[in-house]
Write a protein that holds these residues in place. Structure first.
Motif, short mmCIF file in Angstrom:
data_model
loop_
_atom_site.label_atom_id
_atom_site.label_comp_id
_atom_site.label_asym_id
_atom_site.label_seq_id
_atom_site.Cartn_x
_atom_site.Cartn_y
_atom_site.Cartn_z
N GLU A 67 0.82 -1.22 0.00
CA GLU A 67 0.00 0.00 0.00
C GLU A 67 0.86 1.27 0.00
O GLU A 67 0.53 2.26 0.64
CB GLU A 67 -0.98 -0.02 1.17
CG GLU A 67 -1.97 -1.17 1.09
CD GLU A 67 -3.03 -1.15 2.16
OE1 GLU A 67 -4.11 -0.60 1.91
OE2 GLU A 67 -2.77 -1.69 3.27
N THR A 100 -5.42 -13.35 0.64
CA THR A 100 -6.01 -13.20 1.97
C THR A 100 -6.05 -11.75 2.46
O THR A 100 -6.43 -11.49 3.60
CB THR A 100 -5.24 -14.04 3.00
OG1 THR A 100 -3.87 -13.64 3.02
CG2 THR A 100 -5.32 -15.53 2.65
N ALA A 101 -5.68 -10.83 1.60
CA ALA A 101 -5.60 -9.41 2.00
C ALA A 101 -6.98 -8.79 2.08
O ALA A 101 -7.88 -9.08 1.27
CB ALA A 101 -4.74 -8.64 1.02
N MET A 102 -7.17 -7.90 3.03
CA MET A 102 -8.43 -7.18 3.15
C MET A 102 -8.58 -6.21 1.97
O MET A 102 -7.65 -5.52 1.61
CB MET A 102 -8.45 -6.39 4.47
CG MET A 102 -8.49 -7.26 5.70
SD MET A 102 -10.10 -8.08 5.90
CE MET A 102 -11.14 -6.65 6.26
N GLY A 103 -9.77 -6.19 1.39
CA GLY A 103 -10.04 -5.27 0.29
C GLY A 103 -9.14 -5.49 -0.90
O GLY A 103 -8.76 -4.54 -1.59
N ARG A 104 -8.79 -6.75 -1.17
CA ARG A 104 -7.82 -7.04 -2.21
C ARG A 104 -8.26 -6.58 -3.60
O ARG A 104 -7.44 -6.22 -4.42
CB ARG A 104 -7.50 -8.54 -2.24
CG ARG A 104 -8.70 -9.44 -2.51
CD ARG A 104 -8.30 -10.91 -2.41
NE ARG A 104 -9.43 -11.79 -2.67
CZ ARG A 104 -10.29 -12.18 -1.75
NH1 ARG A 104 -10.14 -11.76 -0.50
NH2 ARG A 104 -11.29 -12.98 -2.06
N GLU A 105 -9.57 -6.58 -3.86
CA GLU A 105 -10.04 -6.21 -5.20
C GLU A 105 -9.99 -4.71 -5.46
O GLU A 105 -10.04 -4.28 -6.62
CB GLU A 105 -11.49 -6.69 -5.42
CG GLU A 105 -11.68 -8.19 -5.32
CD GLU A 105 -12.08 -8.63 -3.92
OE1 GLU A 105 -12.02 -7.76 -2.99
OE2 GLU A 105 -12.45 -9.81 -3.75
N ARG A 107 -7.58 -2.49 -4.11
CA ARG A 107 -6.28 -1.88 -3.79
C ARG A 107 -5.86 -0.89 -4.87
O ARG A 107 -5.43 0.23 -4.59
CB ARG A 107 -5.21 -2.97 -3.64
CG ARG A 107 -5.35 -3.86 -2.41
CD ARG A 107 -4.96 -3.14 -1.14
NE ARG A 107 -5.09 -3.96 0.04
CZ ARG A 107 -4.07 -4.63 0.62
NH1 ARG A 107 -2.86 -4.56 0.09
NH2 ARG A 107 -4.27 -5.34 1.70
N ASN A 136 -8.29 -6.32 -10.14
CA ASN A 136 -8.02 -4.98 -9.60
C ASN A 136 -8.14 -3.93 -10.69
O ASN A 136 -8.71 -2.85 -10.47
CB ASN A 136 -6.61 -4.94 -8.99
CG ASN A 136 -6.62 -5.06 -7.49
OD1 ASN A 136 -6.65 -4.07 -6.76
ND2 ASN A 136 -6.64 -6.29 -7.01
#
Length: 277
Positions: A67, A100-105, A107, A136
């Motif tokens: 990020e 497994t990342a939060m809000g991966r779509e 980013r 993404n």
């Protein structure tokens, strides 16, 4: 705000990176401020603009996974109005690390919001796969430009991409549109090229760009010199074709900026980019 365009096709070898690099360069030559975002781990857009991917320490991997603000990785190019957000091989790991990342779509969408006001166009070169990087891009995009090689098997893969676009539109990005289909690697001596063109235009009609991209040696040579075609040989048929595509795109922006009025209610797209190539 920028018009964000994802150049995408899950089939490789259709002229996707060639289109992203040369369209971005031609828009920049028309004095539109452009950001080219390389989302392909092969980093061909990077080398196509004269950079060495192995020498890039911070890339779109750091933006998506760590990020990092995207403005921290943007590079200036030989064209005054063209910037590059580079890729490198680290992006290979992003597909796994983002699972497994939060809000991966979203980013990329969130990253681009910070710089969107600085550009007229943001052009994204997507990888030849329908994984998390492409998701993404489609979630962040206003529209999808689909390069389509004038061959039978290229047409077969189009249906899966259209299904993916429809799914992203339904689930993640209701405003996503199809910018259009761009016919590439067109050989006027080949009956198959002509037949594919007729079939695609017959089915998709106005969605297909009027300009077709011919098979052209200069287009193939330009990346090895680290230049878009208009800087390598502006008089080549490939460079001229991409200039025409950029002109078509700018004219579309102009026509969409003038909303129609129907039944006393204003309809049409919001104002965006005007001007001519």
């Amino acid at each position: 705000m920028a018009r964000i365009i994802a150049v995408s096709n899950q089939k490789g070898g259709v002229g996707k990176t060639t289109t992203a690099v040369n369209l971005a360069a031609c828009l920049a030559a028309a004095e539109k401020k452009v950001l080219l975002v390389d989302l392909d781990p092969q980093a061909n857009a990077v080398s196509g603009l004269g950079f060495v991917a192995g020498e890039i320490t911070e890339s779109m991997y750091n933006v998506l996974v760590d990020e990092l603000p995207i403005k921290g990785i943007i590079l200036s190019t030989e064209l005054r109005c063209l910037d590059l957000a580079p890729a490198n091989q680290d992006l290979i790991g992003a597909e796994i690390e983002l699972v497994t990342a939060m809000g991966r779509e979203v980013r990329l969408k969130e990253a681009l919001q910070a710089v969107s006001s600085q550009y007229d166009f943001i052009v994204m070169d997507c990888p030849p796969a329908l994984g998390i990087l492409t998701v993404n891009a489609l979630t962040a995009a206003d529209s999808v430009l689909i390069p389509l090689q004038c061959e039978y098997y290229a047409m077969e893969g189009l249906s899966q991409l259209l299904k993916t676009i429809a799914l992203i539109k339904k689930r993640l990005n209701p405003g996503l549109e199809r910018e259009g289909i761009l016919l590439t690697m067109y050989d006027r001596r080949n009956n198959l090229s002509f037949q594919v063109e007729q079939d695609i235009r017959g089915h998709f009609q106005a969605e297909v760009f009027t300009t077709v991209i011919p098979r052209n040696v200069k287009l193939s040579e330009a990346p090895s010199h680290g230049k878009p075609a208009i800087l390598y040989d502006i008089n080549s048929s490939g460079a001229q074709a991409y200039m025409e595509v950029a002109s078509e795109l700018i004219k579309r922006m102009t026509s969409w900026s003038v909303p129609a009025v129907e039944g006393g209610v204003q309809i049409g797209r919001p104002q965006n980019i005007g001007g001519e190539l």
